[in-house]
Write an enzyme that holds these catalytic residues in place. Structure first.
Site, PDB file in Angstrom:
ATOM      1  N   TYR A 118      68.823  98.638  51.725  1.00 37.36           N
ATOM      2  CA  TYR A 118      68.091  99.752  52.369  1.00 37.36           C
ATOM      3  C   TYR A 118      66.751  99.986  51.667  1.00 37.36           C
ATOM      4  CZ  TYR A 118      66.570 104.545  53.055  1.00 37.36           C
ATOM      5  OH  TYR A 118      65.793 105.653  53.276  1.00 37.36           O
ATOM      6  N   LYS A 139      62.491  99.467  52.788  1.00 39.42           N
ATOM      7  CA  LYS A 139      61.363 100.402  52.608  1.00 39.42           C
ATOM      8  C   LYS A 139      60.219  99.720  51.860  1.00 39.42           C
ATOM      9  CE  LYS A 139      63.210 103.978  54.637  1.00 39.42           C
ATOM     10  NZ  LYS A 139      62.734 104.384  55.958  1.00 39.42           N
ATOM     11  N   SER A 155      60.835 106.256  50.672  1.00 40.25           N
ATOM     12  CA  SER A 155      61.909 106.914  49.919  1.00 40.25           C
ATOM     13  C   SER A 155      61.713 106.716  48.422  1.00 40.25           C
ATOM     14  CB  SER A 155      63.242 106.286  50.341  1.00 40.25           C
ATOM     15  OG  SER A 155      64.273 106.691  49.469  1.00 40.25           O
TER      16      SER A 155
HETATM   17  P1  NAD Z   1      68.397 110.268  60.595  1.00 35.18           P
HETATM   18  O1  NAD Z   1      69.376 109.163  60.705  1.00 35.18           O
HETATM   19  O2  NAD Z   1      68.878 111.653  60.782  1.00 35.18           O
HETATM   20  O3  NAD Z   1      67.184 110.031  61.607  1.00 35.18           O
HETATM   21  C1  NAD Z   1      66.756 108.747  61.965  1.00 35.18           C
HETATM   22  C2  NAD Z   1      66.584 108.735  63.466  1.00 35.18           C
HETATM   23  O4  NAD Z   1      66.124 107.444  63.860  1.00 35.18           O
HETATM   24  C3  NAD Z   1      67.886 108.996  64.232  1.00 35.18           C
HETATM   25  O5  NAD Z   1      67.650 109.960  65.228  1.00 35.18           O
HETATM   26  C4  NAD Z   1      68.222 107.630  64.847  1.00 35.18           C
HETATM   27  O6  NAD Z   1      68.904 107.775  66.071  1.00 35.18           O
HETATM   28  C5  NAD Z   1      66.831 107.021  65.011  1.00 35.18           C
HETATM   29  N1  NAD Z   1      66.812 105.556  65.007  1.00 35.18           N
HETATM   30  C6  NAD Z   1      67.334 104.703  64.100  1.00 35.18           C
HETATM   31  N2  NAD Z   1      67.077 103.443  64.446  1.00 35.18           N
HETATM   32  C7  NAD Z   1      66.350 103.479  65.592  1.00 35.18           C
HETATM   33  C8  NAD Z   1      65.788 102.482  66.446  1.00 35.18           C
HETATM   34  N3  NAD Z   1      65.952 101.187  66.192  1.00 35.18           N
HETATM   35  N4  NAD Z   1      65.099 102.882  67.517  1.00 35.18           N
HETATM   36  C9  NAD Z   1      64.917 104.204  67.793  1.00 35.18           C
HETATM   37  N5  NAD Z   1      65.455 105.179  67.040  1.00 35.18           N
HETATM   38  C10 NAD Z   1      66.156 104.821  65.948  1.00 35.18           C
HETATM   39  O7  NAD Z   1      67.676 110.110  59.183  1.00 35.18           O
HETATM   40  P2  NAD Z   1      66.729 111.127  58.426  1.00 35.18           P
HETATM   41  O8  NAD Z   1      67.470 111.651  57.262  1.00 35.18           O
HETATM   42  O9  NAD Z   1      66.087 112.053  59.379  1.00 35.18           O
HETATM   43  O10 NAD Z   1      65.656 110.086  57.867  1.00 35.18           O
HETATM   44  C11 NAD Z   1      64.457 109.820  58.535  1.00 35.18           C
HETATM   45  C12 NAD Z   1      63.713 108.737  57.786  1.00 35.18           C
HETATM   46  O11 NAD Z   1      63.504 109.163  56.452  1.00 35.18           O
HETATM   47  C13 NAD Z   1      64.472 107.413  57.700  1.00 35.18           C
HETATM   48  O12 NAD Z   1      63.538 106.365  57.840  1.00 35.18           O
HETATM   49  C14 NAD Z   1      65.054 107.432  56.303  1.00 35.18           C
HETATM   50  O13 NAD Z   1      65.218 106.128  55.796  1.00 35.18           O
HETATM   51  C15 NAD Z   1      63.991 108.184  55.543  1.00 35.18           C
HETATM   52  N6  NAD Z   1      64.504 108.872  54.348  1.00 35.18           N
HETATM   53  C16 NAD Z   1      65.560 109.717  54.448  1.00 35.18           C
HETATM   54  C17 NAD Z   1      66.065 110.340  53.315  1.00 35.18           C
HETATM   55  C18 NAD Z   1      67.274 111.243  53.373  1.00 35.18           C
HETATM   56  O14 NAD Z   1      67.920 111.432  52.358  1.00 35.18           O
HETATM   57  N7  NAD Z   1      67.616 111.809  54.523  1.00 35.18           N
HETATM   58  C19 NAD Z   1      65.453 110.114  52.068  1.00 35.18           C
HETATM   59  C20 NAD Z   1      64.356 109.262  52.014  1.00 35.18           C
HETATM   60  C21 NAD Z   1      63.885 108.643  53.165  1.00 35.18           C
HETATM   61  C1  WQD Z   2      73.112 112.922  44.672  1.00 33.09           C
HETATM   62  C2  WQD Z   2      73.942 113.094  43.400  1.00 33.09           C
HETATM   63  C3  WQD Z   2      75.635 111.417  43.120  1.00 33.09           C
HETATM   64  C4  WQD Z   2      78.037 112.571  46.611  1.00 33.09           C
HETATM   65  C5  WQD Z   2      70.550 108.883  48.335  1.00 33.09           C
HETATM   66  C6  WQD Z   2      69.934 107.544  48.588  1.00 33.09           C
HETATM   67  C7  WQD Z   2      68.437 107.648  48.594  1.00 33.09           C
HETATM   68  C8  WQD Z   2      67.939 108.735  49.547  1.00 33.09           C
HETATM   69  C9  WQD Z   2      68.665 110.024  49.343  1.00 33.09           C
HETATM   70  C10 WQD Z   2      67.281 107.717  51.629  1.00 33.09           C
HETATM   71  C11 WQD Z   2      74.231 111.791  42.670  1.00 33.09           C
HETATM   72  C12 WQD Z   2      76.273 112.785  43.324  1.00 33.09           C
HETATM   73  C13 WQD Z   2      77.056 112.509  45.634  1.00 33.09           C
HETATM   74  C14 WQD Z   2      79.342 112.958  46.239  1.00 33.09           C
HETATM   75  C15 WQD Z   2      78.597 113.211  43.961  1.00 33.09           C
HETATM   76  N1  WQD Z   2      68.126 108.380  50.908  1.00 33.09           N
HETATM   77  N2  WQD Z   2      77.334 112.826  44.346  1.00 33.09           N
HETATM   78  N3  WQD Z   2      79.573 113.270  44.921  1.00 33.09           N
HETATM   79  O1  WQD Z   2      72.182 108.968  45.648  1.00 33.09           O
HETATM   80  O2  WQD Z   2      70.306 110.500  44.905  1.00 33.09           O
HETATM   81  O3  WQD Z   2      70.132 109.339  47.052  1.00 33.09           O
HETATM   82  O4  WQD Z   2      70.090 109.797  49.340  1.00 33.09           O
HETATM   83  O5  WQD Z   2      66.258 107.207  51.300  1.00 33.09           O
HETATM   84  O6  WQD Z   2      67.979 106.393  48.976  1.00 33.09           O
HETATM   85  O7  WQD Z   2      70.356 106.658  47.560  1.00 33.09           O
HETATM   86  O8  WQD Z   2      71.742 111.166  46.849  1.00 33.09           O
HETATM   87  O9  WQD Z   2      73.148 112.969  47.735  1.00 33.09           O
HETATM   88  O10 WQD Z   2      74.107 110.648  47.585  1.00 33.09           O
HETATM   89  O11 WQD Z   2      73.713 111.922  45.487  1.00 33.09           O
HETATM   90  O12 WQD Z   2      78.874 113.490  42.805  1.00 33.09           O
HETATM   91  O13 WQD Z   2      80.276 112.979  47.057  1.00 33.09           O
HETATM   92  O14 WQD Z   2      75.231 113.618  43.779  1.00 33.09           O
HETATM   93  O15 WQD Z   2      76.365 110.661  42.187  1.00 33.09           O
HETATM   94  O16 WQD Z   2      74.226 112.080  41.309  1.00 33.09           O
HETATM   95  P1  WQD Z   2      71.141 109.929  46.001  1.00 33.09           P
HETATM   96  P2  WQD Z   2      73.212 111.676  47.016  1.00 33.09           P
END
Ligand code: NAD
Ligand code: WQD
Length: 366
Positions: free
Chosen positions: A155, A159, A131
């Site tokens: 979190y 990572k 991430s």
């Molecule tokens: P998500 O929660 O939709 O998907 C994660 C999946 O993993 C879910 O289906 C959950 O049931 C499964 N899971 C969690 N823990 C588990 C375990 N112990 N065993 C088996 N399954 C398990 O999340 P996402 O948005 O699809 O994210 C996927 C990956 O990408 C995550 O590792 C997340 O940290 C990373 N990521 C997400 C974002 C984002 O904003 N969505 C941004 C950066 C990184």
């Molecule tokens: C985006 C912008 C908020 C909600 C997060 C995690 C990051 C990654 C992606 C997993 C910011 C603003 C948000 C609301 C708002 N996840 N906001 N009102 O914070 O960039 O990233 O998700 O890895 O680790 O930190 O994403 O969508 O929460 O916020 O004004 O109700 O929207 O302040 O500027 P963020 P976000």
């Protein structure tokens, strides 16, 4: 590049990003296996994926901390490569229950690596969901992959710890091929509107919150701060369409040479890449919260009422990616624009609301 069809295991494959990647991989001719404990997703997603692609998906219900089940899954299905999405991802929650986050994300990844090491056919290709949160408060923009890392919450630290473990592993055994993909802000949905981001409870992230306001499920959006050092004072982020992100995983597998690694190669000019490789997956463009609201209103033809609220603790002003490395090395760049992100998100949100109304369950949880 070899076109050999691979057996690919997606941990967390029924989640938001995993489900979209499953579609892309299956449509590229690979066989996809999903391993998930459904702690943040719906088992019905597998049927929805079948509906989208016209092909069945094998799913295995299990926790990534169950090393024996993972090893059996890898061996039985002769898995060539693993894409490791499974993890807990809520930043705020991670500060409340950090031990659960370290156990699930870090211990879970160690368990996966142990299963891969123990599997008799030696699968050694891994793509990991990292991430942009690992960069912390940016020292410069756009953020490239050599920007210092400084996660500011548990979190993000899970990572970073996982990235370090993978780096040590790749050094210790040169047969590993590992890609750490640092996602920026994934949004949007598959064009079918059948899968997308549908969080349980009140969304933490901007886009699903905006979509739920537009559809009338939530009353108004709180904009967290309008006094940042940005053009309109609201936070700027690099939003990337989830289908572009999904395609980035296919590009990473090709870069690692997964297809070639899985067979004896006798004659090829294609380069394969062992070791650990880190890539940003973003668009390189930053949009503010107010720009996101405007774009969503245009795509949905709905008003998104909002209030300016205090800053959210831990938020940064601006964050967007340098995309040069992924473009040069993976041959991948994001193609879909903000309009496509908002339209697909709106399409999914409308379908999700309709299916919740009719009490059927066909959407992907996330
Ligand atoms: P998500 O929660 O939709 O998907 C994660 C999946 O993993 C879910 O289906 C959950 O049931 C499964 N899971 C969690 N823990 C588990 C375990 N112990 N065993 C088996 N399954 C398990 O999340 P996402 O948005 O699809 O994210 C996927 C990956 O990408 C995550 O590792 C997340 O940290 C990373 N990521 C997400 C974002 C984002 O904003 N969505 C941004 C950066 C990184
Ligand atoms: C985006 C912008 C908020 C909600 C997060 C995690 C990051 C990654 C992606 C997993 C910011 C603003 C948000 C609301 C708002 N996840 N906001 N009102 O914070 O960039 O990233 O998700 O890895 O680790 O930190 O994403 O969508 O929460 O916020 O004004 O109700 O929207 O302040 O500027 P963020 P976000």
């Amino acid at each position: 590049m070899s076109t050999r069809s691979l057996n690919i295991l997606l941990t967390g494959g029924t989640g938001y990003i995993g489900s979209h990647t499953a579609v892309v991989l299956q449509e590229a001719g690979h066989r996809v296996f999903i391993y998930d404990n459904y702690c943040n997703s719906d088992p019905a997603v597998a049927q929805t994926l079948q509906k989208i692609t016209g092909q069945p998906f094998k799913t295995i219900e299990g926790d990534i901390r169950n090393t024996d089940l993972l090893q059996k899954t890898l061996e039985t299905n002769h898995i060539d490569a693993v894409i490791h999405f499974a993890g807990l991802k809520a930043v705020g929650e991670s500060a409340t229950i950090p031990v659960e986050y370290y156990a699930n994300n870090v211990q879970g990844t160690i368990s996966l690596l142990q299963a891969m090491q123990a599997a008799s056919h030696r699968p050694r290709t891994l793509v990991f969901s990292s991430s942009a949160t690992v960069y912390g408060d940016p020292q410069y923009l756009p953020i490239d992959e050599s920007h210092p890392t400084a996660a500011t919450n548990p979190y993000g630290r899970t990572k970073l710890h996982i990235e370090e473990i993978l780096r040590d592993l790749a050094k210790s055994d040169v047969s590993w091929r590992i890609a750490c993909l640092r996602y920026f802000n994934p949004v949007g949905a598959h064009v079918s509107g059948l899968i997308g981001e549908n969080p349980n409870g009140i969304p933490n992230n901007l886009m699903p919150f905006v979509a739920q306001v537009a559809v009338g499920k939530l009353k108004q959006l709180n904009v967290f701060g309008n006094d940042y050092d940005t053009p309109d004072g609201t936070g700027v982020r690099d939003y990337i369409h989830v289908m572009d992100l999904a395609e980035g995983h296919l590009a990473a597998l090709n870069y690692l040479g997964a297809a070639l690694a899985a067979e004896v190669v006798t004659n090829t000019e294609t380069q394969t890449h062992t070791g650990l490789h880190t890539f940003n997956l973003g668009t390189g463009c930053g949009y503010s919260v107010l720009e996101m609201i405007q774009a969503f209103e245009a795509a949905s033809a709905k008003a998104v009422p909002f209030l300016i609220a205090p800053r959210r603790a831990g938020d940064i002003a601006s964050c967007y990616a340098s995309t040069t490395l992924a473009a040069e090395q993976l041959g991948w760049t994001a193609k879909r624009d903000l309009k496509a992100m908002c339209e697909s998100s709106w399409h999914f949100q409308q379908k999700a609301a309709a299916s919740a109304g009719s009490n059927s369950n066909t959407t992907a949880g996330a």
